[in-house]
Design an enzyme around this catalytic site. Structure first.
Site, PDB file in Angstrom:
ATOM      1  N   ARG A   1      14.380  -1.301   3.368  1.00 39.22           N
ATOM      2  CA  ARG A   1      14.054  -0.412   2.261  1.00 39.22           C
ATOM      3  C   ARG A   1      14.841   0.885   2.304  1.00 39.22           C
ATOM      4  O   ARG A   1      14.744   1.708   1.393  1.00 39.22           O
ATOM      5  CB  ARG A   1      12.558  -0.114   2.236  1.00 39.22           C
ATOM      6  CG  ARG A   1      12.031   0.592   3.476  1.00 39.22           C
ATOM      7  CD  ARG A   1      10.534   0.819   3.391  1.00 39.22           C
ATOM      8  NE  ARG A   1      10.009   1.431   4.596  1.00 39.22           N
ATOM      9  CZ  ARG A   1       8.738   1.781   4.758  1.00 39.22           C
ATOM     10  NH1 ARG A   1       7.882   1.567   3.773  1.00 39.22           N
ATOM     11  NH2 ARG A   1       8.338   2.327   5.877  1.00 39.22           N
TER      12      ARG A   1
ATOM     13  N   ASP B   1      12.574  -3.249  -0.889  1.00 42.23           N
ATOM     14  CA  ASP B   1      11.292  -2.633  -0.528  1.00 42.23           C
ATOM     15  C   ASP B   1      10.205  -3.528  -1.107  1.00 42.23           C
ATOM     16  O   ASP B   1      10.000  -3.568  -2.318  1.00 42.23           O
ATOM     17  CB  ASP B   1      11.206  -1.226  -1.115  1.00 42.23           C
ATOM     18  CG  ASP B   1       9.902  -0.516  -0.760  1.00 42.23           C
ATOM     19  OD1 ASP B   1       9.032  -1.148  -0.130  1.00 42.23           O
ATOM     20  OD2 ASP B   1       9.755   0.664  -1.126  1.00 42.23           O
ATOM     21  N   ILE B   2       9.495  -4.257  -0.240  1.00 41.88           N
ATOM     22  CA  ILE B   2       8.525  -5.218  -0.757  1.00 41.88           C
ATOM     23  C   ILE B   2       7.297  -4.549  -1.367  1.00 41.88           C
ATOM     24  O   ILE B   2       6.510  -5.209  -2.046  1.00 41.88           O
ATOM     25  CB  ILE B   2       8.084  -6.244   0.307  1.00 41.88           C
ATOM     26  CG1 ILE B   2       7.282  -5.589   1.433  1.00 41.88           C
ATOM     27  CG2 ILE B   2       9.273  -7.013   0.842  1.00 41.88           C
ATOM     28  CD1 ILE B   2       6.518  -6.596   2.274  1.00 41.88           C
TER      29      ILE B   2
ATOM     30  N   ASN C   1       9.225 -10.691   6.830  1.00 42.32           N
ATOM     31  CA  ASN C   1       8.817  -9.974   8.038  1.00 42.32           C
ATOM     32  C   ASN C   1       8.352  -8.547   7.749  1.00 42.32           C
ATOM     33  O   ASN C   1       7.633  -7.951   8.553  1.00 42.32           O
ATOM     34  CB  ASN C   1       9.993  -9.947   9.029  1.00 42.32           C
ATOM     35  CG  ASN C   1       9.764  -8.989  10.173  1.00 42.32           C
ATOM     36  OD1 ASN C   1       8.979  -9.259  11.082  1.00 42.32           O
ATOM     37  ND2 ASN C   1      10.440  -7.839  10.129  1.00 42.32           N
TER      38      ASN C   1
ATOM     39  N   SER D   1      -5.152  -7.095   6.094  1.00 43.75           N
ATOM     40  CA  SER D   1      -3.921  -7.408   5.366  1.00 43.75           C
ATOM     41  C   SER D   1      -3.250  -8.651   5.944  1.00 43.75           C
ATOM     42  O   SER D   1      -2.713  -9.479   5.196  1.00 43.75           O
ATOM     43  CB  SER D   1      -2.954  -6.219   5.406  1.00 43.75           C
ATOM     44  OG  SER D   1      -2.356  -6.039   6.678  1.00 43.75           O
TER      45      SER D   1
ATOM     46  N   TYR E   1      -5.034  -3.092   8.630  1.00 48.22           N
ATOM     47  CA  TYR E   1      -3.925  -3.934   9.083  1.00 48.22           C
ATOM     48  C   TYR E   1      -4.409  -5.362   9.346  1.00 48.22           C
ATOM     49  O   TYR E   1      -3.783  -6.336   8.925  1.00 48.22           O
ATOM     50  CB  TYR E   1      -3.295  -3.343  10.339  1.00 48.22           C
ATOM     51  CG  TYR E   1      -2.100  -4.120  10.845  1.00 48.22           C
ATOM     52  CD1 TYR E   1      -0.850  -3.959  10.260  1.00 48.22           C
ATOM     53  CD2 TYR E   1      -2.226  -5.010  11.911  1.00 48.22           C
ATOM     54  CE1 TYR E   1       0.249  -4.671  10.717  1.00 48.22           C
ATOM     55  CE2 TYR E   1      -1.139  -5.725  12.371  1.00 48.22           C
ATOM     56  CZ  TYR E   1       0.101  -5.551  11.772  1.00 48.22           C
ATOM     57  OH  TYR E   1       1.184  -6.271  12.244  1.00 48.22           O
TER      58      TYR E   1
END
Length: 289
Positions: A44, A83-84, A111, A213, A210
């Site tokens: 990113r 940038d996902i 990843n 997610s 986290y």
């Protein structure tokens, strides 16, 4: 004219992502005059991505192996911004790939991810973590999949902290029975609602954005793999835990090196896994979620 193998690794400017790119290059069995292999190292941040590319193309072991095109081999590595957490960035990159490789690409290893300190919803930890790790991986997967050739691979890097043992039995059942992306989205949004209400522990959630997610990533990978469109094309779609790896994300903790952490993602992208799809892997084998 020989065909070209094209792979994409997201979040690849450091840590496990960079190690994945390096291992892909080193283990590729191409020969001079054989099929070329192009790996997109994405990040990113353009400066960090270009620095990572420079580092890997001058890596002593990579140079010694003579796998790169510049050294007479068949492997090329290029950097591209991605940038996902930004749907426009995902679309721009997939549009680029579609234009450049009309015949399709071979694999993607998703990843990219973040690990933020704290948990307080007032600091946007929950929203930012879910936006990047869960929804970013979801949007990237759905944009990349139409570009992947039949019998190609999609790998979503998750984590053992996404395991279900710390959830209430009802939430575990919801995750395990989720049959669609919408089902998984609903679970993730219920977690967010519980956090905003301050009832997440009473409602059966672990107190970790986290962890949730990454559970979401495992669940959505299973749901996507079950879709008939991708099954009909023979695309193998799996998630994995690279292990507890010593990286910036683990703040120096961990028992594995980044190279060791790259083993399972690379296996799932280019190795012999039969027809395995929709599974969660660690230490180069499927494990129970």
């Amino acid at each position: 004219m020989s065909s070209i193998t094209v792979g994409v690794v997201t979040g690849a400017n450091k840590g496990i992502g960079l190690a994945i790119v390096r291992k892909l290059a080193l283990q590729y069995e191409g020969t001079p005059g054989g099929n070329p292999f192009l790996i997109y190292l994405t990040s990113r941040d353009e400066r960090r991505g270009e620095e990572a590319l420079k580092g890997i193309t001058s890596d002593a072991e990579v140079k010694k192996a003579k796998v790169l095109v510049a050294d007479g081999g068949t492997v090329d590595i290029k950097h591209h911004l991605l940038d996902i957490a930004d749907e426009t960035s995902i679309k721009d990159f997939t549009d680029f790939l579609k234009k450049e490789y009309s015949q399709g690409i071979n694999f993607v290893i998703n990843n990219a991810g973040i690990a933020m300190n704290g948990f307080d919803p007032d600091t946007n930890v929950v929203d930012n973590t879910l936006k990047t790790n869960y929804y970013g991986t979801l949007h990237a997967s759905l944009n990349f999949l139409p570009l992947i050739k039949p019998h190609g691979r999609l790998v979503n890097v998750a984590s053992m902290v996404g395991g279900l043992s710390k959830y209430s039995s009802s939430i575990q059942s919801r995750f395990l029975s989720a049959a669609s992306i919408a089902d998984v989205n609903s679970i993730v949004e219920d977690f967010r609602s519980s956090v905003l209400a301050g009832t997440e522990q009473k409602d059966g959630w672990p107190r970790s954005a986290y962890a949730v997610s990454k559970a979401g990533v495992i669940g959505l990978t299973r749901a996507i793999a079950a879709q008939e469109e991708w099954k009909a094309r023979g695309i193998l779609i799996n998630s994995c835990c690279p292990g507890w790896v010593r990286t910036d994300m683990t703040r120096g903790g961990g028992v594995k090196t980044p190279d060791q952490g790259a083993e399972t993602p690379v296996l799932l992208a280019v190795g012999d896994i039969g027809e395995s799809t929709g599974l969660f892997w660690q230490n180069e084998r499927p494990i129970r979620w």
